[in-house]
Design an enzyme around this catalytic site. Structure first.
Site, short mmCIF file in Angstrom:
data_model
loop_
_atom_site.label_atom_id
_atom_site.label_comp_id
_atom_site.label_asym_id
_atom_site.label_seq_id
_atom_site.Cartn_x
_atom_site.Cartn_y
_atom_site.Cartn_z
N ASP A 87 5.78 -38.83 23.91
CA ASP A 87 6.27 -37.36 24.50
C ASP A 87 6.24 -36.30 23.86
OD1 ASP A 87 5.10 -37.66 26.96
OD2 ASP A 87 6.96 -38.46 27.19
N ASP A 146 0.48 -38.86 31.54
CA ASP A 146 1.53 -37.68 30.80
C ASP A 146 0.58 -38.07 29.59
OD1 ASP A 146 3.10 -39.77 32.59
OD2 ASP A 146 4.35 -39.13 32.32
#
Ligand code: GLY
Length: 361
Positions: A87, A146
């Site tokens: 991320d 994601d």
């Protein structure tokens, strides 16, 4: 939506001195105050991103200073390296890369390139996917939906470094997601496991959705926005087509007020938990699709944003949060029906896009 945009910029500007150079993630609904997360947590870039979006609008120097302080505090996890994860796009695009693009700051460019190199290094050659985390046992072969959003960091790095390798990795990962995540009904699971040695697909793994075959709302939103970004950066139609199919499906299945339950398959009492953050992300992703030529999605995004403004937004000081009714992790019983920093960020990003201003991702 001009009023909603102005009120959101004003609220960010007003709460900036209270929050400071920190990493807020979820509002405690009892106090209305944002918590403080560790700088290595995946949400650590969004408060900086909100400050940048507000600063773009009003030029208040204090917002710029706070955004720079946040970027410097993010050097700790970047240098520690070992506990980072995929991320890094969420963390360094709205901070260092935004700073570099706004001012040409050389140190910010280096931070962005370091984060992109870390992300590229997580690529599994056999399975052609980017590994998500190392925090769980036996997750060497896990990829999650994601991650499509983090690919923007790789696309940027290819341009910044004049080197196609970052973009090639981004496309390889996006192709794997197209092949292995997108179901026939245009929904996606959260996590797919692959054998990390052979790269063969093992199957869907339990993640944030209600069940292996359910439809986790935030995951659908990441897929819409993520594929739209890969289309913007490559012009490859299969990415645009996937984003459009997933967006149509998302919009068709929304409840009357256009804000999803945390999982589209939620039933009974589970439906008390909405995920307004997923609505914010999806609206911003739909506006990306609209700017790529699929104009009908601007209408969908507007309807979602109108409901957020009317039914979920808090522009006063009863809470530091902006968008209420977001759910962070229902299956873990965490952050249910509250404000989440990424919901607030994508709300402002989407409102700006509706008014013709550029986004950050
Ligand atoms: N890693 C992003 C999310 O939990 O949605």
């Amino acid at each position: 939506m001009e009023r909603a945009y102005t009120q959101t910029v004003q609220k960010v500007t007003a709460i900036a001195p209270e929050i400071g150079a920190a990493f807020p993630q979820a509002v405690d609904t009892a106090t209305g105050l944002y918590n403080r997360e560790k700088p290595r947590y995946w949400t650590a870039g969004f408060w900086g991103g909100l400050l940048w979006l507000a600063y773009r609008e009003n030029g208040e120097h204090r917002l710029f200073e706070l955004a720079c302080e946040i970027e410097e505090r993010l050097d700790a996890p970047l240098n520690e390296f070992i506990r980072l994860h995929h991320d890094v796009g969420f963390m360094w695009l709205p901070t260092a890369v935004e700073h570099f693009l706004a001012t040409g700051c050389p140190a910010s460019r280096i931070r962005g390139l370091k984060a992109a190199s870390l992300l590229a290094s997580r690529f599994n050659l056999a399975g052609r996917f980017i590994r998500a985390w190392e925090t769980r046992e036996n997750c060497e072969g896990w990829a999650i939906i994601d991650c499509l959003m983090n690919l923007s960091l790789l696309y940027w790095a290819s341009k910044a470094a004049g080197d196609p390798r970052f973009r090639q990795i981004a496309c390889a990962h996006a192709d794997t997601v197209l092949e292995h995540f997108v179901r026939a009904d245009a929904t996606v699971p959260h996590i797919i496991g692959f054998d990390p040695e052979t790269g063969k697909r093992v199957g869907v793994m339990p993640g944030q959705g209600k069940a292996l075959d359910s439809v986790w709302a935030r995951g659908q939103a990441w897929a819409i926005y993520g594929f739209a970004l890969s289309y913007r950066e490559t012009g490859r139609l299969p990415y645009q087509q996937a984003a459009a199919r997933i967006a149509d499906r998302f919009f068709e299945n929304l409840p009357e007020d256009k804000i999803p339950y945390w999982d589209f398959c939620a039933s009974g009492g589970e439906r008390e938990a909405r995920d307004a953050s997923a609505a914010c992300i999806a609206a911003s992703g739909m506006l990306e699709l609209a700017s790529g030529g699929l104009e009908r999605f601007a209408g969908y995004a507007r309807r979602i944003l109108e409901s957020l403004d009317k039914n979920y937004a808090c522009y006063d000081h009863t809470s530091q949060g902006i968008i209420r009714g977001s759910t962070g992790n229902y299956t873990a019983g965490k952050w249910i029906n509250t404000s989440l920093i990424y919901g607030d960020f994508f709300y402002l990003e989407a409102l700006g896009k509706l008014l013709g201003k550029p986004g950050i991702f």
